[in-house]
Motif scaffolding. Structure first.
Motif, PDB file in Angstrom:
ATOM      1  N   PRO A   1      72.410  13.450  46.847  1.00 31.87           N
ATOM      2  CA  PRO A   1      71.460  12.346  47.075  1.00 31.87           C
ATOM      3  C   PRO A   1      71.222  11.530  45.805  1.00 31.87           C
ATOM      4  CG  PRO A   1      70.624  14.393  48.005  1.00 31.87           C
ATOM      5  CD  PRO A   1      71.821  14.759  47.166  1.00 31.87           C
ATOM      6  N   ALA A   2      71.144  10.219  45.967  1.00 29.60           N
ATOM      7  CA  ALA A   2      70.808   9.328  44.863  1.00 29.60           C
ATOM      8  C   ALA A   2      69.306   9.055  44.895  1.00 29.60           C
ATOM      9  CB  ALA A   2      71.578   8.021  44.981  1.00 29.60           C
ATOM     10  N   VAL A   3      68.620   9.340  43.783  1.00 29.16           N
ATOM     11  CA  VAL A   3      67.183   9.092  43.718  1.00 29.16           C
ATOM     12  C   VAL A   3      66.961   7.613  43.418  1.00 29.16           C
ATOM     13  CG1 VAL A   3      64.992   9.729  42.663  1.00 29.16           C
ATOM     14  CG2 VAL A   3      66.830  11.432  42.856  1.00 29.16           C
ATOM     15  N   CYS A   4      66.326   6.907  44.339  1.00 32.89           N
ATOM     16  CA  CYS A   4      66.118   5.457  44.225  1.00 32.89           C
ATOM     17  C   CYS A   4      64.627   5.134  44.290  1.00 32.89           C
ATOM     18  CB  CYS A   4      66.829   4.718  45.368  1.00 32.89           C
ATOM     19  SG  CYS A   4      68.567   5.127  45.572  1.00 32.89           S
ATOM     20  N   ILE A   5      64.280   3.951  43.782  1.00 37.66           N
ATOM     21  CA  ILE A   5      62.930   3.418  43.929  1.00 37.66           C
ATOM     22  C   ILE A   5      63.040   2.122  44.714  1.00 37.66           C
ATOM     23  CG2 ILE A   5      60.863   2.625  42.727  1.00 37.66           C
ATOM     24  CD1 ILE A   5      61.715   4.286  40.321  1.00 37.66           C
ATOM     25  N   ARG A   6      62.243   1.997  45.749  1.00 39.67           N
ATOM     26  CA  ARG A   6      62.369   0.866  46.668  1.00 39.67           C
ATOM     27  C   ARG A   6      62.009  -0.466  46.001  1.00 39.67           C
ATOM     28  NH1 ARG A   6      62.604   1.343  51.946  1.00 39.67           N
ATOM     29  NH2 ARG A   6      61.599   3.393  51.903  1.00 39.67           N
ATOM     30  N   ASP A   7      62.837  -1.454  46.200  1.00 35.31           N
ATOM     31  CA  ASP A   7      62.587  -2.813  45.732  1.00 35.31           C
ATOM     32  C   ASP A   7      61.323  -3.352  46.417  1.00 35.31           C
ATOM     33  OD1 ASP A   7      62.710  -5.693  45.405  1.00 35.31           O
ATOM     34  OD2 ASP A   7      64.816  -5.489  44.903  1.00 35.31           O
ATOM     35  N   THR A   8      60.429  -3.960  45.637  1.00 36.44           N
ATOM     36  CA  THR A   8      59.174  -4.475  46.208  1.00 36.44           C
ATOM     37  C   THR A   8      59.263  -5.938  46.648  1.00 36.44           C
ATOM     38  OG1 THR A   8      58.393  -4.981  43.959  1.00 36.44           O
ATOM     39  CG2 THR A   8      57.716  -2.867  44.917  1.00 36.44           C
ATOM     40  N   SER A   9      60.465  -6.494  46.702  1.00 39.95           N
ATOM     41  CA  SER A   9      60.615  -7.893  47.129  1.00 39.95           C
ATOM     42  C   SER A   9      60.095  -8.096  48.547  1.00 39.95           C
ATOM     43  CB  SER A   9      62.092  -8.305  47.076  1.00 39.95           C
ATOM     44  OG  SER A   9      62.560  -8.311  45.756  1.00 39.95           O
ATOM     45  N   VAL A  10      59.477  -9.255  48.756  1.00 33.50           N
ATOM     46  CA  VAL A  10      59.000  -9.642  50.080  1.00 33.50           C
ATOM     47  C   VAL A  10      59.859 -10.779  50.628  1.00 33.50           C
ATOM     48  CG1 VAL A  10      57.051 -10.548  51.402  1.00 33.50           C
ATOM     49  CG2 VAL A  10      56.647  -8.917  49.548  1.00 33.50           C
ATOM     50  N   ARG A  11      60.040 -11.830  49.820  1.00 32.44           N
ATOM     51  CA  ARG A  11      60.828 -12.983  50.252  1.00 32.44           C
ATOM     52  C   ARG A  11      62.291 -12.850  49.867  1.00 32.44           C
ATOM     53  NH1 ARG A  11      57.938 -18.253  48.128  1.00 32.44           N
ATOM     54  NH2 ARG A  11      59.718 -19.162  49.213  1.00 32.44           N
ATOM     55  N   LEU A  12      62.549 -12.316  48.679  1.00 30.79           N
ATOM     56  CA  LEU A  12      63.924 -12.148  48.236  1.00 30.79           C
ATOM     57  C   LEU A  12      64.570 -10.942  48.911  1.00 30.79           C
ATOM     58  CD1 LEU A  12      63.474 -12.788  44.393  1.00 30.79           C
ATOM     59  CD2 LEU A  12      64.325 -14.401  46.113  1.00 30.79           C
ATOM     60  N   GLU A  13      65.878 -10.926  48.930  1.00 32.64           N
ATOM     61  CA  GLU A  13      66.619  -9.806  49.521  1.00 32.64           C
ATOM     62  C   GLU A  13      66.393  -8.551  48.683  1.00 32.64           C
ATOM     63  OE1 GLU A  13      69.499  -8.067  52.138  1.00 32.64           O
ATOM     64  OE2 GLU A  13      69.048 -10.190  52.142  1.00 32.64           O
ATOM     65  N   PRO A  14      65.817  -7.479  49.258  1.00 33.99           N
ATOM     66  CA  PRO A  14      65.603  -6.250  48.489  1.00 33.99           C
ATOM     67  C   PRO A  14      66.935  -5.659  48.015  1.00 33.99           C
ATOM     68  CG  PRO A  14      64.337  -6.217  50.534  1.00 33.99           C
ATOM     69  CD  PRO A  14      65.291  -7.380  50.628  1.00 33.99           C
ATOM     70  N   LYS A  15      66.908  -5.052  46.825  1.00 35.01           N
ATOM     71  CA  LYS A  15      68.110  -4.469  46.258  1.00 35.01           C
ATOM     72  C   LYS A  15      67.917  -2.980  46.007  1.00 35.01           C
ATOM     73  CE  LYS A  15      70.042  -8.541  43.980  1.00 35.01           C
ATOM     74  NZ  LYS A  15      70.526  -9.120  42.700  1.00 35.01           N
ATOM     75  N   VAL A  16      69.027  -2.279  45.923  1.00 33.16           N
ATOM     76  CA  VAL A  16      69.026  -0.877  45.520  1.00 33.16           C
ATOM     77  C   VAL A  16      69.730  -0.807  44.174  1.00 33.16           C
ATOM     78  CG1 VAL A  16      69.811   1.452  46.061  1.00 33.16           C
ATOM     79  CG2 VAL A  16      69.057  -0.060  47.899  1.00 33.16           C
ATOM     80  N   ALA A  17      69.087  -0.185  43.195  1.00 36.93           N
ATOM     81  CA  ALA A  17      69.639  -0.158  41.836  1.00 36.93           C
ATOM     82  C   ALA A  17      70.999   0.508  41.783  1.00 36.93           C
ATOM     83  CB  ALA A  17      68.675   0.549  40.895  1.00 36.93           C
ATOM     84  N   TRP A  18      71.143   1.641  42.463  1.00 38.57           N
ATOM     85  CA  TRP A  18      72.438   2.326  42.467  1.00 38.57           C
ATOM     86  C   TRP A  18      72.518   3.248  43.668  1.00 38.57           C
ATOM     87  CZ3 TRP A  18      73.956   7.539  42.112  1.00 38.57           C
ATOM     88  CH2 TRP A  18      75.332   7.750  41.944  1.00 38.57           C
TER      89      TRP A  18
END
Length: 302
Positions: A194-211
């Motif tokens: 599993p990759a430990v990720c932190i959720r992107d907080t974007s509302v209007r922009l396209e949310p991203k995943v760091a890795w």
């Protein structure tokens, strides 16, 4: 009778001086005027604020309560007058900051203390945003200043300045099975974990995943404190900012691994809307542009 600021001041001064004569001298009034004000206030309230012992006065229990609350009210009235004048002169009532979650809060604390001293009428609102959520907060007018906005997304209405670069390391628990590899790790080595990720907080922009590799399971953490704890426990893998995880690398609780496709350094920016020019905003911008302040952002999280 309405309780006026003048009546409060008379009672407070009389209580401090101990007599109408001494209070009248301080307030530049005649003792009979002060005595009349106190008597009228007591009659209106239906309570005794003072016990009379000749010319000396002692507060009753109700009087001590009245003094305690009255001093607070007078202080609030003074602050109200000052704040109203400052706001009339153009000082804002609120300033919102968005901080990238990889930025340390430590330098912000001292700035908040100074800001409160210079702009006591301005509320400072701080949000912690993730990935492009920092830009999103600025573009959506939820933030006046963005600190540590990643990469460059400035538009016509946004201005920005470089404040540093976040370096990334692939750090895992020394007890994790991947730690036994003596060669650069490939995608097929990493994908089963599993990759430990932190959720992107974007509302209007396209949310991203760091890795996150294609087909890899995500383990979503709420913040870097939790993400590091998950790495330490061997629950997942992924990249961490070097300035955040350095203490754990130094004491051996995390180990840095080499992978074939390393994560490139992330340039960080101080960004703001070009339309702002008010006093508190300008003060914060002046502080945030100082190299000594910017260097403190890239240190272990507070």
């Amino acid at each position: 009778m309405h309780i006026t600021a003048q009546a409060l001041q008379v009672v407070i001064t009389t209580a401090r001086c101990g007599s109408f004569a001494a209070a009248a001298e301080e307030l530049h009034k005649v003792p009979t005027a002060l005595s009349y004000t106190v008597h009228k206030l007591e009659s209106s309230l239906g309570v005794r604020l003072f016990e009379r012992d000749g010319k000396q006065l002692r507060l009753t229990e109700a009087g001590r309560f009245f003094i305690k609350k009255g001093e607070l009210i007078l202080a609030e009235l003074d602050q109200l007058s000052f704040s109203t004048q400052r706001i009339s002169a153009g000082v804002e009532t609120r300033l919102s900051l968005s901080l990238n979650n990889i930025i340390s809060m430590k330098p912000i604390y001292e700035l908040l203390r100074d800001s409160e001293r210079h702009f006591p009428q301005t509320e400072i609102h701080i949000s912690i945003d993730v990935h492009d959520g920092v830009w999103d907060a600025l573009l959506d007018k939820r933030a006046d200043i963005a600190i540590g906005a990643p990469n460059l997304k400035a538009g016509n209405e946004i201005r920005c300045e470089d404040i540093g670069t976040a370096e990334w390391v692939f750090a895992i628990s020394p007890d994790h099975p991947l730690a036994a590899y003596q060669r650069p790790l490939r995608a097929e080595d990493l994908r089963p974990w599993p990759a430990v990720c932190i959720r992107d907080t974007s509302v209007r922009l396209e949310p991203k995943v760091a890795w996150l590799l294609r087909g890899q399971k995500a383990l979503v953490a709420p913040d870097y404190h939790s993400k590091i704890a998950m790495h330490l426990a061997g629950l997942g893998i992924g990249f961490l900012p070097y300035h955040i995880c350095q203490p754990w690398l130094d004491d051996g609780r995390l180990v840095c691994m080499t992978i074939e496709e390393a994560k490139q350094p992330t340039p960080l920016y101080l960004a703001w809307s070009s339309e702002h020019s008010r006093p508190c905003f300008s003060w914060w911008m002046e502080q945030l542009r100082k190299p000594a302040i910017q260097q403190q952002f890239l240190q272990p999280l507070a």
